[in-house]
Design an enzyme around this catalytic site. Structure first.
Site, PDB file in Angstrom:
ATOM      1  N   ARG A 147       0.822  -1.221   0.000  1.00 38.53           N
ATOM      2  CA  ARG A 147       0.000   0.000   0.000  1.00 38.53           C
ATOM      3  C   ARG A 147       0.850   1.262   0.000  1.00 38.53           C
ATOM      4  NH1 ARG A 147      -4.585  -1.120   4.408  1.00 38.53           N
ATOM      5  NH2 ARG A 147      -2.751  -1.185   5.743  1.00 38.53           N
TER       6      ARG A 147
ATOM      7  N   GLU B   5       4.794  -7.656  13.079  1.00 42.13           N
ATOM      8  CA  GLU B   5       4.004  -7.893  14.278  1.00 42.13           C
ATOM      9  C   GLU B   5       3.428  -9.299  14.303  1.00 42.13           C
ATOM     10  OE1 GLU B   5       1.474  -5.328  11.470  1.00 42.13           O
ATOM     11  OE2 GLU B   5       3.562  -5.492  12.036  1.00 42.13           O
TER      12      GLU B   5
END
Length: 168
Positions: free
Chosen positions: A60, A97
């Protein structure tokens, strides 16, 4: 800028259970120009004049960085996941993460602004900054659309990322 926040949709358990994904698709669909203008305005004219290209982090970040590069008359440099760029490339491993990854970019030179969509733990930005330097670039600044608040006060080497939308 804060009115843009209402167009970011939270998607729970994507891409893995326990992850809250921030979907910027509705924001880009309805307010693309305002989003790009918001990121662009985080940097002064002098800062824009001092860079040669805008680097976007897959995937993105590509959307945001390429629009900024075109708007400012700068080059675009992609930072991709492993195996997506033709050789020769420089690569770096990093922690996400929800796992690990490898980023790659082609060697070059010049001054860059790094642009990404979301700041979570800071692992991707840290890796991208180090990778850019290994590839021959000088990182002049970092811009991020959304900070989800996991890493408050995050710094990346000598840069504090500039943020459009703050969560957390």
């Amino acid at each position: 800028m804060q009115d843009l926040k209402q167009f970011v949709v939270d998607i729970p358990d994507f891409p893995k259970p326990g992850i809250l994904f921030r979907d910027i698709s509705p924001l880009l669909r309805r307010h693309f120009a305002a989003t790009i203008e918001s990121i662009e305005s985080m940097f002064t004219e002098q800062e824009w004049d001092a860079v040669d290209a805008v680097a976007g982090i897959e995937s993105r970040g590509f959307i945001l960085a390429s629009a900024l590069a075109e708007r400012r008359g700068k080059g675009f440099v992609p930072i991709r996941k492993k195996g997506k760029l033709p050789p020769p490339v420089v690569d770096i491993g990093y922690d996400l993460e929800y796992g690990t990854g490898v980023l790659e970019m082609q060697a070059g030179q010049g001054r860059l602004l790094l642009i990404d969509d979301v700041l979570a733990t800071g692992g991707t930005l840290t890796a991208s900054t180090a990778l850019s330097r290994q590839a021959g670039y000088v990182v002049q600044g970092i811009g991020v659309l959304i900070d989800i608040g996991i890493a408050p006060g995050f710094r990346c080497e000598d840069h504090v990322p500039r943020i459009v939308l703050q969560y957390g």
